[in-house]
Design a protein around this motif. Structure first.
Motif, PDB file in Angstrom:
ATOM      1  N   SER A  18      23.935  62.596  48.925  1.00  0.00           N
ATOM      2  CA  SER A  18      22.708  61.814  49.091  1.00  0.00           C
ATOM      3  C   SER A  18      22.783  60.442  48.441  1.00  0.00           C
ATOM      4  O   SER A  18      22.693  60.314  47.224  1.00  0.00           O
ATOM      5  N   THR A  56      20.424  58.365  48.945  1.00  0.00           N
ATOM      6  CA  THR A  56      19.030  58.066  48.615  1.00  0.00           C
ATOM      7  C   THR A  56      18.690  58.495  47.188  1.00  0.00           C
ATOM      8  O   THR A  56      18.024  57.762  46.455  1.00  0.00           O
ATOM      9  N   PHE A  57      19.142  59.689  46.793  1.00  0.00           N
ATOM     10  CA  PHE A  57      18.734  60.226  45.499  1.00  0.00           C
ATOM     11  C   PHE A  57      19.743  59.995  44.382  1.00  0.00           C
ATOM     12  O   PHE A  57      19.389  60.113  43.213  1.00  0.00           O
ATOM     13  N   TYR A  58      20.978  59.661  44.731  1.00  0.00           N
ATOM     14  CA  TYR A  58      21.981  59.447  43.686  1.00  0.00           C
ATOM     15  C   TYR A  58      21.549  58.359  42.706  1.00  0.00           C
ATOM     16  O   TYR A  58      21.628  58.533  41.488  1.00  0.00           O
ATOM     17  N   ILE A  84      18.440  59.380  40.430  1.00  0.00           N
ATOM     18  CA  ILE A  84      18.792  60.492  39.545  1.00  0.00           C
ATOM     19  C   ILE A  84      19.771  60.026  38.472  1.00  0.00           C
ATOM     20  O   ILE A  84      19.654  60.381  37.301  1.00  0.00           O
ATOM     21  N   THR A 110      19.420  66.823  38.712  1.00  0.00           N
ATOM     22  CA  THR A 110      20.692  66.958  39.440  1.00  0.00           C
ATOM     23  C   THR A 110      20.932  68.414  39.808  1.00  0.00           C
ATOM     24  O   THR A 110      21.306  68.734  40.951  1.00  0.00           O
ATOM     25  N   TYR A 154      18.501  69.356  42.628  1.00  0.00           N
ATOM     26  CA  TYR A 154      18.845  68.750  43.917  1.00  0.00           C
ATOM     27  C   TYR A 154      20.060  69.438  44.537  1.00  0.00           C
ATOM     28  O   TYR A 154      20.063  69.784  45.727  1.00  0.00           O
ATOM     29  N   ARG A 188      20.335  71.504  47.936  1.00  0.00           N
ATOM     30  CA  ARG A 188      21.273  71.082  48.972  1.00  0.00           C
ATOM     31  C   ARG A 188      22.171  72.243  49.378  1.00  0.00           C
ATOM     32  O   ARG A 188      22.484  72.441  50.557  1.00  0.00           O
ATOM     33  N   PHE A 246      11.888  56.864  38.726  1.00  0.00           N
ATOM     34  CA  PHE A 246      12.563  57.702  39.711  1.00  0.00           C
ATOM     35  C   PHE A 246      11.858  57.647  41.071  1.00  0.00           C
ATOM     36  O   PHE A 246      12.491  57.440  42.104  1.00  0.00           O
ATOM     37  N   CYS A 247      10.549  57.857  41.078  1.00  0.00           N
ATOM     38  CA  CYS A 247       9.802  58.022  42.321  1.00  0.00           C
ATOM     39  C   CYS A 247       9.720  56.738  43.151  1.00  0.00           C
ATOM     40  O   CYS A 247       9.629  56.797  44.381  1.00  0.00           O
ATOM     41  N   PRO A 301      12.953  56.337  46.146  1.00  0.00           N
ATOM     42  CA  PRO A 301      12.897  57.034  47.437  1.00  0.00           C
ATOM     43  C   PRO A 301      11.639  56.712  48.230  1.00  0.00           C
ATOM     44  O   PRO A 301      11.675  56.694  49.466  1.00  0.00           O
TER      45      PRO A 301
END
Length: 260
Positions: free
Chosen positions: A8, A10-12, A15, A27, A30, A34, A224-225, A228
């Motif tokens: 991802s 998007t989230f790497y 995070i 982590t 997630y 996944r 964080f939020c 994304p």
């Protein structure tokens, strides 16, 4: 973190910038999610085996010794399951001990919901069905994150809006993957819905997500939020004018702008 980056983009980034402790917990969550998602979506597993594995994961995460049970459950299928799934026990162990009950609760819950969706053939006919699906695979992630924010530093947040946050991100994925989903015989659009209606559903939930992060205090949760959510807004705006996927350059510009 290498596996996270591979699975991802998007989230790497968000995070990877979290505080120590919280970073490992998110982590872990997630990658566990996944791992089970790869079971649900696997092209070469029949539905009976998918259900057996997902229910097995649910039971393992509720047991006194989840790591051993996960290894026993998955090892016979190492020839077909991807690495992220086969290393599920490693991802679970990454979570700090005090945060593990939160993460394990939601992994168990999501696994069972996924098994139910495989059983039903992902049949979605109404907006209520769509709400149930987007809750199962993403809304509850918002709930889990809210619990992890509070566990980490006492940050409080609105759980209902947190669900909207997760739903909004998932609805963007549904829009973006529309063609691929139809090719594999899965339709997440309620009966009579086209792109217009799904975009309206997505934007309603992204508005809840906007309200969710507006309530957050300064700190790792807010940081964080923002990323994304900004990418989700940009993607749905792109889809509305006929595009589909943000370029790498566009992603980096958005991340840079949001991160300051």
């Amino acid at each position: 973190m290498t596996m996270l980056k591979e699975t991802s983009r998007t989230f790497y980034i968000p995070i990877n910038s979290l505080d120590l402790g919280l970073k490992e917990a998110v982590t872990s969550a997630y990658l566990c999610m996944r791992a089970i998602d790869e079971i649900e979506d696997h092209d070469d597993l029949d539905d009976k085996l998918k259900i057996e594995l997902l229910v097995g994961v649910h039971q393992a995460f509720q047991s006194p010794n989840p790591m051993a049970e996960i290894q026993t459950l998955l090892s016979p299928h190492k020839a077909v399951l991807p690495a992220v799934t086969m290393q599920l026990d490693e991802w679970a162990q990454l979570c700090p001990t005090s945060g593990a009950p939160i993460v394990f609760h939601y992994i168990a819950k999501m696994s069972l919901d996924m098994a139910d969706w495989v059983q039903s053939g992902w049949n979605i006919h109404t907006e209520e069905d769509l709400d149930r699906y987007t809750y199962s695979v993403a809304g509850m992630v918002g709930e889990m994150l809210s619990e992890l924010w509070q566990w980490h530093d006492g940050t409080t947040s609105d759980r209902t809006k947190a669900i909207g946050f997760g739903r909004g991100l998932q609805a963007v994925n549904i829009l973006r993957n529309r063609g691929e989903d139809l090719k594999r015989g899965v339709d997440f659009f309620p009966d009579g819905w086209g792109m217009k209606e799904m975009q309206q559903y997505t934007r309603r939930n992204l508005q809840l997500a906007d309200s969710y992060i507006a309530d957050l205090k300064e700190g790792p949760a807010l940081k964080f939020c923002k990323i994304p959510l900004a990418l989700a807004h940009a993607t749905v705006n792109l889809i509305a004018v006929g595009g589909n996927k943000l370029t790498r350059d566009a992603v980096l510009k958005i991340v840079s702008r949001v991160s300051g």
